[in-house]
Write a protein that holds these residues in place. Structure first.
Motif, mmCIF file in Angstrom:
data_model
loop_
_atom_site.group_PDB
_atom_site.id
_atom_site.type_symbol
_atom_site.label_atom_id
_atom_site.label_comp_id
_atom_site.label_asym_id
_atom_site.label_seq_id
_atom_site.Cartn_x
_atom_site.Cartn_y
_atom_site.Cartn_z
ATOM 1 N N CYS A 12 0.801 -1.222 0.018
ATOM 2 C CA CYS A 12 0.111 -0.153 0.033
ATOM 3 C C CYS A 12 0.760 1.249 -0.079
ATOM 4 C CB CYS A 12 -0.796 0.268 1.316
ATOM 5 S SG CYS A 12 -1.935 1.631 1.405
ATOM 6 N N CYS A 15 -2.711 5.709 -1.056
ATOM 7 C CA CYS A 15 -2.675 6.699 -2.464
ATOM 8 C C CYS A 15 -4.340 6.940 -2.292
ATOM 9 C CB CYS A 15 -2.549 6.076 -3.693
ATOM 10 S SG CYS A 15 -3.563 4.603 -4.207
ATOM 11 N N PHE A 16 -5.236 6.133 -1.671
ATOM 12 C CA PHE A 16 -6.408 6.354 -1.543
ATOM 13 C C PHE A 16 -7.258 6.025 -2.878
ATOM 14 C CE2 PHE A 16 -5.215 9.441 1.889
ATOM 15 C CZ PHE A 16 -6.196 8.818 2.973
ATOM 16 N N CYS A 18 -8.339 3.313 -3.741
ATOM 17 C CA CYS A 18 -9.479 2.286 -3.380
ATOM 18 C C CYS A 18 -10.585 3.111 -2.557
ATOM 19 C CB CYS A 18 -8.956 1.384 -2.185
ATOM 20 S SG CYS A 18 -8.081 2.049 -0.636
ATOM 21 N N ALA A 55 -5.607 -0.025 5.133
ATOM 22 C CA ALA A 55 -6.793 0.478 4.691
ATOM 23 C C ALA A 55 -8.107 -0.301 5.559
ATOM 24 C CB ALA A 55 -7.086 -0.074 3.016
ATOM 25 N N CYS A 624 -6.951 -0.890 -6.677
ATOM 26 C CA CYS A 624 -5.707 -0.489 -6.146
ATOM 27 C C CYS A 624 -4.440 -0.412 -7.204
ATOM 28 C CB CYS A 624 -5.420 -1.733 -4.871
ATOM 29 S SG CYS A 624 -3.975 -1.323 -4.207
HETATM 30 S S1 SF4 Z 1 -5.624 1.730 -3.595
HETATM 31 FE FE1 SF4 Z 1 -5.861 1.854 -1.274
HETATM 32 S S2 SF4 Z 1 -4.982 -0.201 -0.699
HETATM 33 FE FE2 SF4 Z 1 -4.175 0.330 -2.549
HETATM 34 S S3 SF4 Z 1 -2.440 1.489 -2.312
HETATM 35 FE FE3 SF4 Z 1 -3.893 2.904 -2.723
HETATM 36 S S4 SF4 Z 1 -4.454 3.319 -0.488
HETATM 37 FE FE4 SF4 Z 1 -3.337 1.561 -0.543
#
Ligand code: SF4
Ligand SMILES: Cc1cc2nc3c(=O)[nH]c(=O)nc-3n(C[C@H](O)[C@H](O)[C@H](O)COP(=O)(O)OP(=O)(O)OC[C@H]3O[C@@H](n4cnc5c(N)ncnc54)[C@H](O)[C@@H]3O)c2cc1C
Ligand code: SF4
Lengths: 667, 738
Positions: A12, A15-16, A18, A55, A624
């Motif tokens: 992870c 990055c958000f 998700c 997360a 993700c």
């Molecule tokens: S999408 Fe969510 S779980 Fe995947 S890297 Fe970004 S913050 Fe982390």
């Protein structure tokens, strides 16, 4: 079958994607409701920084505490796939949850606490644990209590329970017996020995003093991953709990139960080890402890500065109590006067009765309503034949042959206390009265014993350690203080709260962060509006069964006998559930979310139910970029990803198994 | 509307589209549309999950950008003071008539040179401002800017050393490396290639050690790096010189490689070991400058030189400094010394990272026309002499000064009118407050954008522009593909929005240029696909491409920059005068300018550096990196993004504590150029003495001139380096609690 998540912390990037994909897919507006949230942790001093993310959607736990507490049965766990779903129509369809309003504050709905919780210095999740008890879920209730409470057995007995003063059930008839419910739970759930928590931080913390402040700080610090050693000069851990609070209110084995738990999670307590407050502190810092916390308590009993106060037959309250507890013989006469109106005074009086004194009087400055002692304590004392005399000042101890021969008192009016706690009043003319006693016990307060304290740690005019009121750091960096040694005599729960705050700032200090933080948003419990439904039936508070008076006076047996299961459930059902979001409070991960504009309609991750039907994984998994997430049948995920641990942050519960496995980030 | 995927049972269609931001990626988006409205977005569903081109959070938030309540939907004309944002709706006709009459007036009164034109923002083939530029050229010309804000230092460095901008490797080649050094590179935040992060994670999982060097412990470092080496901004070249010193002293360099493929290593060596200037560039010398312990520098040098292949990744950010290009040039020297160029698992450095497959630089556009105002100027093709490039153009980071001073100040023209086709120049160039004065000094300003940006607030006419959901377009990745994209239109245009191309055509029509445009959107796109050699090679059928949307190019092996030159140097010379990698550049020697030395060097910035006397008043260095939740100033105020990463200033506890700054406190940040208000984020992830504010947040001054929007460019300077880099990171500030 159980569906669940896999989360790889080392992939992870924080990055958000998700969280935003989730909001987009489920059309959740911006705002506090974030089904997929991201915890951020930054540890270590510059430049050795360690950053990790987690997360946190719903964990679709095996035991759905959220469902147990929901008064509307809006939350269910689906049999076929283990997904925990919420029926948003049912949620809040009846007015049995979330009848609270924090209007006029800038708190978000989900941040609003019930009046009881706001007034509890450690902010226990009272409505949620009451709801669990009402459903007969005692283990879960205890888990929830332990989340913030290091000494549940103690606080289930001798807490001053400011929460009950604010409990809004009083507007119907009487407050809920919040403390007794806690005592019931901890007495009735068989104690399991918890696992030792792993040390994840390089630093060790030395805590001087094993009273509630020191132990509370230790409990929080050990859960943050530090090594904790508690140094205690006395032969038993617990501070006043073990040395002063009488057996009839807090039996030794009850205290031991809590201390055993704390030792099991990893707090090392070294008894019979006095720390020299001068060079000894340097020694600790040189021996590799990153921080020293002074939680020394206030143990020196004070006497009034009146003539005769040093005669034979005068005693200091705390020493008297300590002598009894430690089994020393005390020279007590037949007729005793206790001066003081707090719990210590009542304890002295009741103990004197148990030691055989025939007449026991208590004289205090305060009027009856303002006596700091617990009402129930005063009542029980009176049952035991103790006479309470209010609004009196003692002006002289009379002497006969070098011994106490009585105490002269006058009535007072206009009592006030200044900011240092010093009283002022006027004596009413011609009200002189003499108590015919042979023993006087002063229970008018205690001060810390700071002999030998290193000069670079400043003290206050009232004889306490002068620490920063915000950050608890003393004049010397690296040395913190908490509890009665800093605040003067308070109470167990205040000492606990103080220790917890100290732990918070100690952590910041050890991590190399700026100590100060933004002041917390606070609200006066009186400003909380609770919209009590009109149809609430009047149901009186369950009375705590007590030992018959005759049996009490012949021993130091515990007076309170504890609720039966039926009584506890009945009492817990009286809770109005003022705060909504009981589900969120009960959930170890705070998964339930509340968009502010919709008040209390709960939303949370449903594992993208509809996508599975199309053979697709949840949108967060698909989104993700670094492939940190996966979802599927939990047992298959375990096989696929091998080395995994349970989700962090909840290893003190053995009941709730989260349906999420994590691969933690390597340090 | 066209090109939809399988239509779904509930009447929902999935339209295959891509982003077209000026970002480091290009992400396939599967846009769900119901009743003409976008309902949700899914990402790439390529069967091989590992090779999916997963959109980042910005692409994921696209719906709240397209349907943002502040979208500009109609042409507007200014009715209040410049900057106050008071506008009133007008028809396209009125807007264009006003523009045309002003163009005519300015041309007649001052000549075409008085018209400044610049653009930016949309990355596509057709719907760019190209048509507008062409129409203005036909109108007699305009004055343009030179350079780009992002990467000019890197461009100059690669032109010097390689004569080529395609200096990247396919991202999967990272897995062939034995050591990866991210020196000023944060691909997680900037997304340098949609597939970059996944490949880096795989490299990490494969046990390849990753080291990060930079003033901030960036997201990439936090996720990937086993080691973070914090460094004082602006001093990278000094540390690199010391790395070279250790390598040379310990004889760890690849002399055979240097002999065969490079020129001028001996001159660089003379600089490094102190023969040239009497200063040995030892690790201890560097430590005093860059703050990295000498031992660490020496260890890194040995490790880098003895691990083969090793991939040193420089980037463009550290080059946006007073002598930024030296950072990229030094990196190139290091990778040459260790013989890592042209080899799998190695790197060519130079910061641009592009590969010549599907690269954005090689996109088609409508055929342009030479700008008449530039006729007769000096020949600038391939020159390293920045001054020649600025004879007819303004440096893009110097336009405000140029507007204010004009020819009297030595600039190429006296500007009276500006046309900003997107770009949000006021916000995105150094020294915004000077920009305000410059814009106020103009007679007429046109701006087109999706939103009323800070630049738009100073315009006389603003024109509404379509988002990429509202048009068909050919898009391409940057910097690493390899794939080609067709972004399908998902919804009807909102309001009266047009594309930049449509606006160009409309202008041409109003100016009376008959037959300016003879093709529809679809015809143009077909033409581009038919005529571009890359499409010719990879795309068999236009319609199939359109419905496929993302077309992956299957390369036999990962692309390695300069592989041909290294494997067969006889037949493949480098595109430099010597035909070799030029560590020493004769072209630079000929310029005879100590600030553009023929070999790479650490040059002390005489401007706002830590050691400058100004540091007494403004003791903190300021960084202005690319934002994480915007693309420069695009995506401002998209609520889903703002809430996950609010605009803050990074500050180390060591700087915060003495100033009484707590995490979350509102602070002022200021210097002589401006003052802004922002929340402080106290973090150990930044080196002490440095604060960082992401660029792109919108300028929003209050009555006292304090920028409440946190636009970092109120603090930066409108200057450039001798190689042409916008020197936006050589800035000193102070901060106090508000
Ligand atoms: S999408 Fe969510 S779980 Fe995947 S890297 Fe970004 S913050 Fe982390
Ligand atoms: C008789 C009595 C009855 C009370 N009843 C109640 C009640 O019913 N409810 C309630 O809430 N509160 C009650 N209180 C108050 C409550 O006990 C205290 O407020 C609380 O214990 C303070 O906690 P602490 O951790 O700050 O200090 P303490 O509990 O005083 O603990 C401090 C510990 O530090 C140790 N120590 C001191 N110096 C050193 C040293 N140099 N080296 C090593 N160890 C050292 C001491 O031995 C002691 O064990 C009562 C107090 C008394 C005296
Ligand atoms: S599974 Fe679906 S609902 Fe749950 S967090 Fe992921 S995206 Fe959100």
């Amino acid at each position: 079958m159980q569906l669940g998540f896999y989360f790889d912390q080392s992939r992870c990037t924080g990055c958000f994607a998700c969280a935003i994909a989730c909001k987009d897919w489920h059309d959740v507006p911006a705002g506090p409701a974030r089904w997929m949230r991201l915890l951020y942790q930054e540890e270590g001093k510059f430049p050795k920084v360690f950053v990790s993310h987690m997360a946190t959607p719903c964990y679709h736990c095996t035991e759905t505490v959220c469902a147990y507490v929901c008064p509307n049965e809006a939350i269910t766990k689906r049999y076929e796939d283990g997904i925990v779903v919420v029926d948003r129509e049912k949620c809040r369809e009846e007015k049995t949850c979330g009848i609270i309003s924090g209007e006029g504050t800038d708190l978000l709905y989900a941040e609003q606490e019930a009046p009881c919780q706001v007034s509890c210095p450690v902010h226990l999740h009272i409505p949620a644990y009451s709801a669990l008890i009402a459903k007969g879920r005692f283990k879960e209730a205890l888990d929830l209590i332990r989340r913030r409470m290091p000494l549940p057995s103690v606080c289930g007995r001798v807490c001053l329970h400011p929460c009950e003063t604010e409990c809004r059930r009083k507007d119907v008839e009487e407050p809920v017996a919040i403390m007794d419910l806690k005592g019931f739970v901890v007495d009735n759930v068989p104690q399991e020995i918890p696992d030792r928590l792993p040390q994840t931080q390089p630093d060790s913390v030395a805590i001087v003093g094993s009273g509630p402040a020191g132990l509370a700080a230790g409990y929080d610090l050990i859960r943050m991953g530090y090594a904790v050693t508690v140094f205690e000069s006395g032969p038993v851990a617990g501070g006043m709990l073990s040395t002063a609070i009488p057996e009839h209110r807090l039996p030794r084995e009850v205290l031991k139960r809590d201390i055993d738990y704390l030792e099991a999670v990893g707090i090392e307590i070294r008894i019979n080890t006095r720390v020299d407050l001068g060079r000894g502190l340097d020694d600790l810092l040189n021996k590799g402890y990153g921080v020293v916390l002074l939680a020394l308590g206030a143990s020196k009993g004070e006497k009034l500065d009146i003539s005769g106060a040093d005669l034979k037959g005068t005693l200091a309250g705390v020493s008297f109590m300590q002598d009894i507890k430690s089994g020393k013989t005390t020279e007590l006469g037949e007729k005793v006067l206790v001066i003081g109106g707090g719990n210590v005074a009542i304890d002295c009086a009741r103990s004197a009765r148990r030691l055989g004194a025939n007449t026991v009087h208590v004289a205090c400055l305060e009027c009856r309503e303002d006596m700091p002692a617990e009402d129930s304590e005063i009542k029980q004392a009176e049952e035991e034949g103790i006479e309470i005399h209010c609004s009196l000042t003692s002006s002289r101890v009379l002497e006969n042959n070098g011994k106490v021969a009585g105490v002269e008192c006058q009535e007072i009016e206009g009592l006030q206390f200044d900011e240092n706690g010093q009283p002022s009043f006027e004596v009413v003319k011609d009200t002189g009265h003499v108590f015919d006693v042979d023993t006087v016990i002063f229970a008018i307060g205690q001060v810390p014993d700071l002999s030998g304290l290193s000069g670079d740690i400043k003290t206050s005019p009232t004889g306490t350690i002068a620490a920063d009121s915000e950050t608890f750091v003393t004049a010397r960096r690296g040395i913190f203080s908490a509890g009665d040694v800093m605040n003067g005599p308070t109470s167990v729960v205040d000492a606990i709260a103080s220790g917890q705050k100290a732990a918070f700032f100690i952590n910041r200090h050890l991590q190399g962060d700026v100590l100060q933080v933004q002041p917390e948003k606070t609200i006066d419990p009186k400003d909380i509006t609770v919209d009590i439904p009109a149809d609430v039936e009047k149901r009186p508070r369950q009375l705590m069964p007590t030992l018959p008076v005759n049996e009490r006076l012949s021993s130091f047996k515990e007076v309170a006998l504890g609720f039966s299961e039926a009584e506890a459930i009945k009492e817990a059902e009286r809770c109005l559930n003022c705060a909504g979001h009981l589900c969120k409070d009960a959930c170890p991960y705070s998964s339930p979310q509340f968009a502010d504009e919709e008040k209390a309609r709960m939303q949370k991750c449903d594992l993208c139910i509809e996508r599975w039907a199309d053979g697709k994984k949840p949108i967060c998994v698909e989104a993700c970029p670094p492939h940190a997430l996966d979802a599927g049948i939990i047992d298959e995920l375990k096989v696929k990803y091998g080395e995994v641990t349970e989700a962090h942050n909840f290893n003190y519960s053995r009941i709730i198994q989260p349906s999420i496995i994590t691969k933690p980030k390597q340090r | 509307m066209s090109a939809e995927d399988n239509s779904q049972a509930n009447g929902e269609q999935i339209v295959l589209s891509t982003s077209a931001f000026d970002c480091g990626g290009r992400c396939p988006l599967r846009v769900h549309v119901k009743d003409g409205v976008i309902t949700r977005i899914e990402g790439d569903d390529y069967a091989d999950e590992d090779k999916q081109l997963r959109a980042c959070w910005r692409g994921r938030a696209y719906r709240h950008w397209i349907y943002h309540p502040d979208r500009l939907l109609y042409p507007m004309k200014r009715i209040g003071e410049r900057g106050t944002g008071q506008f009133e709706r007008v028809t396209w006709n009125e807007a264009m008539d006003t523009i045309v009459s002003e163009l005519n007036r300015i041309k007649e009164t001052y000549g075409n040179g008085a018209i400044y034109y610049g653009g930016g923002g949309h990355m596509g083939a057709l719907h760019t401002a190209g048509a507008l530029a062409k129409a203005l050229a036909m109108f007699g010309g305009y004055t343009a800017g030179y350079g780009n804000i992002s990467s000019e230092g890197a461009v100059w460095a690669v032109q010097t050393s390689y004569g080529d901008v395609m200096v990247g490797h396919s991202r999967e080649d990272l897995l062939n490396s034995k050591l990866i050094i991210m020196w000023g590179w944060d691909p997680v935040r900037m997304v340098s290639g949609t597939d970059a992060i996944n490949n880096l994670i795989k490299a990490k999982d494969a046990g390849i050690p990753i080291i990060s060097i930079g003033p901030r412990y960036e997201d990439s470092a936090a996720t990937l790096a086993a080691e973070w080496i914090p460094i004082i901004p602006g001093t990278d070249a000094a540390m690199m010189a010391a790395v070279a010193y250790v390598i040379v002293r310990e004889n760890l360099h690849d002399q055979a490689f240097l002999d065969k493929y490079t020129v001028g290593f001996d001159k660089f060596k003379e600089y490094v070991i102190g023969i040239e200037d009497g200063v040995e560039k030892t690790p201890a010398w560097a430590e005093a400058i860059c703050g990295v312990p000498a031992q660490r520098i020496a260890d890194l040098a040995r490790r880098y030189a003895t691990t083969k292949p090793a991939c040193l990744m420089d980037c463009q950010g550290p080059a946006r400094a007073a002598f930024g290009e030296q950072y990229n040039r030094c990196a190139i020297a290091l990778t040459a010394m260790t013989g890592n160029i042209g080899k799998p698992g190695g790197s060519a450095c130079g910061g641009l990272m592009g590969i010549p497959y599907g690269h954005m630089f090689r996109a088609m556009g409508i055929p342009g026309m030479r700008n008449p105002t530039e006729a007769g100027g000096p020949s600038i093709r391939g020159t390293l002499d920045l001054n020649l490039r600025l004879v007819r153009r303004f440096h893009v980071n110097r336009i405000w000064d140029g507007f204010l001073k004009g020819t009297a100040g030595g600039y190429p023209a006296d500007i009276k009118m500006a046309w900003f086709a997107g770009g949000n120049a006021l916000n995105q160039r150094g020294n915004t407050n000077k920009g305000v004065q410059a814009l106020k000094s103009l007679e007429f300003i046109v701006n087109q954008d999706l939103f009323l940006t800070p630049t738009g607030r100073y315009a006389d006419i603003v024109l509404p522009v379509k988002s990429f959901a509202e048009k068909n377009e050919l898009t391409r990745p940057w910097p690493s593909g390899p794939y080609l994209c067709y972004s399908n239109q998902a919804i009807e245009p909102l309001g009266e929005c047009k594309t930049d191309w449509e606006i160009g055509c409309l202008l041409a029509e109003k100016l009376g240029f008959k037959d300016f445009n003879d093709k529809t959107e679809d015809e143009w796109l077909r033409t581009f696909v038919a005529e571009n050699p890359e499409y010719q090679r990879y795309i068999e059928d236009y319609d199939e491409f359109k419905s496929e949307s993302t077309h992956r190019l299957q390369l036999d092996e990962p692309y390695i920059a300069f592989k041909a030159q290294i494997e067969d140097p006889e037949n493949n010379p480098f595109n430099t005068p010597s035909g070799k990698i030029e560590i020493f550049s004769q072209r630079l020697a000929d310029l005879n300018n100590p600030l553009t030395p023929p070999v790479p060097k650490y040059i002390i910035a005489e401007r706002e550096d830590r050691n400058h006397p100004l540091a007494k008043r403004y003791p903190l260095q300021l960084l202005s990196p690319h934002p994480r939740v915007r693309v420069h100033s695009t995506l401002q105020n998209v609520d889903w993004l703002v809430e996950v990463d609010p605009h803050v200033m990074w500050i180390n506890p060591a700087d915060a504590e003495p100033r009484g700054i707590r995490d979350g406190d509102e602070v002022y940040v200021f210097n002589d150029r401006g003052k802004l208000a922002i929340k402080a984020w106290v973090t150990r992830r930044i080196i002490p003495g440095v604060v960082s504010i992401y660029e792109g947040s919108w300028y929003n001054p209050d009555e006292e001139g304090i920028d409440r929007g946190g636009c970092v460019n109120v603090l930066t300077d409108d200057t450039y380096s001798p190689g042409g880099a916008a020197a936006l990171k050589t800035v000193l500030v102070e901060t106090t609690k508000a």
